[in-house]
Design a protein around this motif. Sequence first.
Motif, mmCIF file in Angstrom:
data_model
loop_
_atom_site.group_PDB
_atom_site.id
_atom_site.type_symbol
_atom_site.label_atom_id
_atom_site.label_comp_id
_atom_site.label_asym_id
_atom_site.label_seq_id
_atom_site.Cartn_x
_atom_site.Cartn_y
_atom_site.Cartn_z
ATOM 1 N N ARG A 30 0.683 -1.201 0.127
ATOM 2 C CA ARG A 30 -0.056 -0.319 0.058
ATOM 3 C C ARG A 30 0.723 1.149 0.108
ATOM 4 N NH1 ARG A 30 -3.769 -0.728 4.863
ATOM 5 N NH2 ARG A 30 -3.364 -2.828 4.866
ATOM 6 N N MET A 31 1.918 1.295 0.778
ATOM 7 C CA MET A 31 2.842 2.369 0.914
ATOM 8 C C MET A 31 3.397 2.745 -0.350
ATOM 9 S SD MET A 31 5.826 2.705 3.639
ATOM 10 C CE MET A 31 5.279 1.430 4.619
ATOM 11 N N GLY A 32 3.831 1.592 -1.108
ATOM 12 C CA GLY A 32 4.589 1.486 -2.678
ATOM 13 C C GLY A 32 3.434 2.431 -3.378
ATOM 14 N N LYS A 33 2.185 1.948 -3.226
ATOM 15 C CA LYS A 33 1.224 2.676 -4.310
ATOM 16 C C LYS A 33 1.189 4.273 -3.973
ATOM 17 C CE LYS A 33 -1.062 -0.830 -6.306
ATOM 18 N NZ LYS A 33 -1.283 -1.883 -5.704
ATOM 19 N N PHE A 34 1.093 4.455 -2.932
ATOM 20 C CA PHE A 34 1.371 5.788 -2.312
ATOM 21 C C PHE A 34 2.556 6.649 -2.954
ATOM 22 C CE2 PHE A 34 -2.059 4.964 0.803
ATOM 23 C CZ PHE A 34 -3.238 5.750 0.085
ATOM 24 N N GLY A 35 3.608 5.985 -2.797
ATOM 25 C CA GLY A 35 4.864 6.588 -2.548
ATOM 26 C C GLY A 35 5.413 6.726 -4.087
ATOM 27 N N SER A 36 5.016 5.726 -4.868
ATOM 28 C CA SER A 36 5.323 5.844 -6.338
ATOM 29 C C SER A 36 4.986 6.881 -7.072
ATOM 30 C CB SER A 36 4.830 4.536 -6.934
ATOM 31 O OG SER A 36 3.520 4.477 -7.324
ATOM 32 N N LYS A 37 3.791 7.652 -6.588
ATOM 33 C CA LYS A 37 3.230 8.762 -7.297
ATOM 34 C C LYS A 37 4.340 9.922 -7.336
ATOM 35 C CE LYS A 37 -1.625 8.077 -6.677
ATOM 36 N NZ LYS A 37 -1.842 7.394 -5.203
ATOM 37 N N LEU A 38 5.089 9.845 -6.295
ATOM 38 C CA LEU A 38 6.015 10.898 -6.085
ATOM 39 C C LEU A 38 7.370 10.752 -6.825
ATOM 40 C CD1 LEU A 38 6.097 11.030 -2.122
ATOM 41 C CD2 LEU A 38 4.869 12.653 -3.514
ATOM 42 N N ILE A 39 7.310 9.562 -7.654
ATOM 43 C CA ILE A 39 8.534 9.286 -8.243
ATOM 44 C C ILE A 39 8.414 9.340 -9.660
ATOM 45 C CG2 ILE A 39 10.493 7.186 -8.514
ATOM 46 C CD1 ILE A 39 10.404 8.525 -5.716
ATOM 47 N N LYS A 40 9.016 10.128 -10.550
ATOM 48 C CA LYS A 40 8.878 10.548 -11.869
ATOM 49 C C LYS A 40 9.549 9.199 -12.606
ATOM 50 C CE LYS A 40 8.422 15.336 -11.638
ATOM 51 N NZ LYS A 40 9.195 16.026 -10.560
ATOM 52 N N ASN A 41 9.052 9.078 -13.808
ATOM 53 C CA ASN A 41 9.549 8.159 -14.869
ATOM 54 C C ASN A 41 11.086 8.699 -15.104
ATOM 55 O OD1 ASN A 41 9.954 6.013 -16.646
ATOM 56 N ND2 ASN A 41 9.017 7.344 -18.553
ATOM 57 N N ARG A 42 11.885 7.863 -15.133
ATOM 58 C CA ARG A 42 13.426 8.170 -15.463
ATOM 59 C C ARG A 42 14.190 8.705 -14.331
ATOM 60 N NH1 ARG A 42 14.545 6.380 -20.166
ATOM 61 N NH2 ARG A 42 12.854 6.258 -21.798
ATOM 62 N N ALA A 43 13.511 8.658 -13.310
ATOM 63 C CA ALA A 43 14.302 9.315 -11.994
ATOM 64 C C ALA A 43 15.354 8.581 -11.503
ATOM 65 C CB ALA A 43 13.205 9.540 -10.838
ATOM 66 N N SER A 44 16.345 9.144 -10.993
ATOM 67 C CA SER A 44 17.572 8.369 -10.152
ATOM 68 C C SER A 44 17.142 8.852 -8.806
ATOM 69 C CB SER A 44 18.866 9.386 -10.465
ATOM 70 O OG SER A 44 19.135 9.086 -11.908
ATOM 71 N N VAL A 45 17.220 7.589 -8.153
ATOM 72 C CA VAL A 45 16.844 7.828 -6.488
ATOM 73 C C VAL A 45 17.764 7.365 -5.763
ATOM 74 C CG1 VAL A 45 15.121 7.099 -4.929
ATOM 75 C CG2 VAL A 45 14.106 7.400 -7.267
ATOM 76 N N LEU A 46 18.224 7.957 -4.583
ATOM 77 C CA LEU A 46 19.301 7.939 -3.747
ATOM 78 C C LEU A 46 18.622 6.948 -2.577
ATOM 79 C CD1 LEU A 46 22.519 7.990 -2.951
ATOM 80 C CD2 LEU A 46 21.543 10.115 -1.692
ATOM 81 N N THR A 47 19.156 6.116 -2.126
ATOM 82 C CA THR A 47 18.577 5.663 -1.022
ATOM 83 C C THR A 47 19.782 5.173 0.226
ATOM 84 O OG1 THR A 47 17.270 3.977 0.171
ATOM 85 C CG2 THR A 47 18.616 3.161 -1.682
ATOM 86 N N HIS A 48 19.548 5.153 1.242
ATOM 87 C CA HIS A 48 20.663 4.972 2.427
ATOM 88 C C HIS A 48 20.178 3.793 3.291
ATOM 89 C CE1 HIS A 48 24.037 6.358 4.799
ATOM 90 N NE2 HIS A 48 23.332 5.992 6.150
ATOM 91 N N CYS A 49 21.060 2.873 3.779
ATOM 92 C CA CYS A 49 20.809 1.686 4.479
ATOM 93 C C CYS A 49 20.023 0.824 3.674
ATOM 94 C CB CYS A 49 20.049 2.153 5.847
ATOM 95 S SG CYS A 49 20.235 0.685 7.049
ATOM 96 N N ASN A 50 19.376 -0.042 4.682
ATOM 97 C CA ASN A 50 18.527 -0.954 3.677
ATOM 98 C C ASN A 50 17.171 -0.934 4.143
ATOM 99 O OD1 ASN A 50 17.150 -3.854 3.968
ATOM 100 N ND2 ASN A 50 17.882 -3.557 1.915
ATOM 101 N N ALA A 51 16.102 -0.449 3.474
ATOM 102 C CA ALA A 51 14.594 -0.379 3.797
ATOM 103 C C ALA A 51 13.835 -1.102 2.688
ATOM 104 C CB ALA A 51 14.272 0.964 3.967
ATOM 105 N N GLY A 52 14.454 -2.405 2.581
ATOM 106 C CA GLY A 52 13.869 -3.390 1.763
ATOM 107 C C GLY A 52 13.085 -4.527 2.095
ATOM 108 N N ALA A 53 13.021 -5.587 1.361
ATOM 109 C CA ALA A 53 12.442 -6.866 1.580
ATOM 110 C C ALA A 53 13.076 -7.463 2.944
ATOM 111 C CB ALA A 53 12.518 -7.809 0.624
ATOM 112 N N LEU A 54 14.402 -7.129 3.066
ATOM 113 C CA LEU A 54 15.303 -7.547 4.087
ATOM 114 C C LEU A 54 14.922 -6.949 5.562
ATOM 115 C CD1 LEU A 54 18.636 -8.205 2.254
ATOM 116 C CD2 LEU A 54 17.427 -10.013 3.426
#
Length: 347
Positions: free
Chosen positions: A137-161
């Motif tokens: 659900r969070m993914g659906k809301f959040g993806s609206k903020l991410i434009k096509n062809r965007a380069s996104v920086l992330t820190h640490c691991n906030a993933g499946a793990l």
Amino acid sequence: MFQTVEWKNNSVVMIDQRLLPNEEVYRTYTNFLDVAEAIRAMVVRGAPAIGVAAAFGIALGAIKINHKMRKGFKEEFKKICKIMAHTRPTAVNLFWAIERMKKVVKDNSRLPIEELKQILVREAKKIHDEDIEINRRMGKFGSKLIKNRASVLTHCNAGALATAGYGTALGVIRTAVEEGKKIKVFADETRPFLQGSRLTAWELMKDGIDTTLITDNMAGYMMKKGLIDAVIVGADRIAANGDVANKIGTYSVAVLAKEHKIPFYVAAPISTIDLNINNGNKIPIEERDIREVTHIKDIPIAPSRIKVKNPAFDVTPSRLVTAIITERGIARKPFIKSLKRIVGSKE
Ligand code: MRU
């Protein structure tokens, strides 16, 4: 695919994140004390995953309690919860999960003990399954903020793990990719425990997501070069005013993002929001073993007896946060109002 943490035949199974990406080893726990130690030693880590592991650990401890009388059972149960609560101090999801398990005992205190044990197991499994749903659900809301062809920086691991599956910050990236957007990810290596290089890089590559690893001190250079369009990170605890505790180094990235006018997003479930704490100064920050800084594996990389600090988290003040993405929608400034509304709202 891999499983971060699961309940299997009355035991808790976890992938040993300390060994990734070199070895994929699953550990089976049949004793709650070993689950507590696994959380402390970071076999499992990441705020939501810690919560899930603690709930499973408590269920494991509960089914092994021998007392036939309610009073004895409850006393033992309390001890188990207390041990779990002393594993790691910063991620509030740990305490949130413990409270959920305690509530089960409180609400069902008249049931026969054997039945209560089964309800506790069911509750822990529910916490696990809900976490994956929440991330989607969070993914659906959040993806609206991410434009096509965007380069996104992330820190640490906030993933499946770092969760029961899919991820918070990486869940947003995964959704954007699933929606057909072309996304490039820059992963900070995240000294000293290297969650970025060992875990984020590993799980994004498994999904075929375009990922570039950088050391933490390269983030400013990448931003100045115009190579980063957005930053997205997870959180371990968010205070009522929107201050965000997350992996050490997150604050520096947020300051850099501000200087370069790059949006700084935080993706976290409601269970990470701690309305009992009004600002980030009150969030307990874990200090970990200095060997994480002075050694890589067993190899020393600093002179012995050097003075060392190793805070595992820092707090990013809410003024540097563009938006907080939750499973119930996106919170914006003033966070003191938006977070209260989101936490109080029905799903
Ligand atoms: O010390 P860790 O690895 O448990 O710290 C994890 C983080 O700081 C994550 O970014 C945070 O928990 C969000 S995980 C969805």
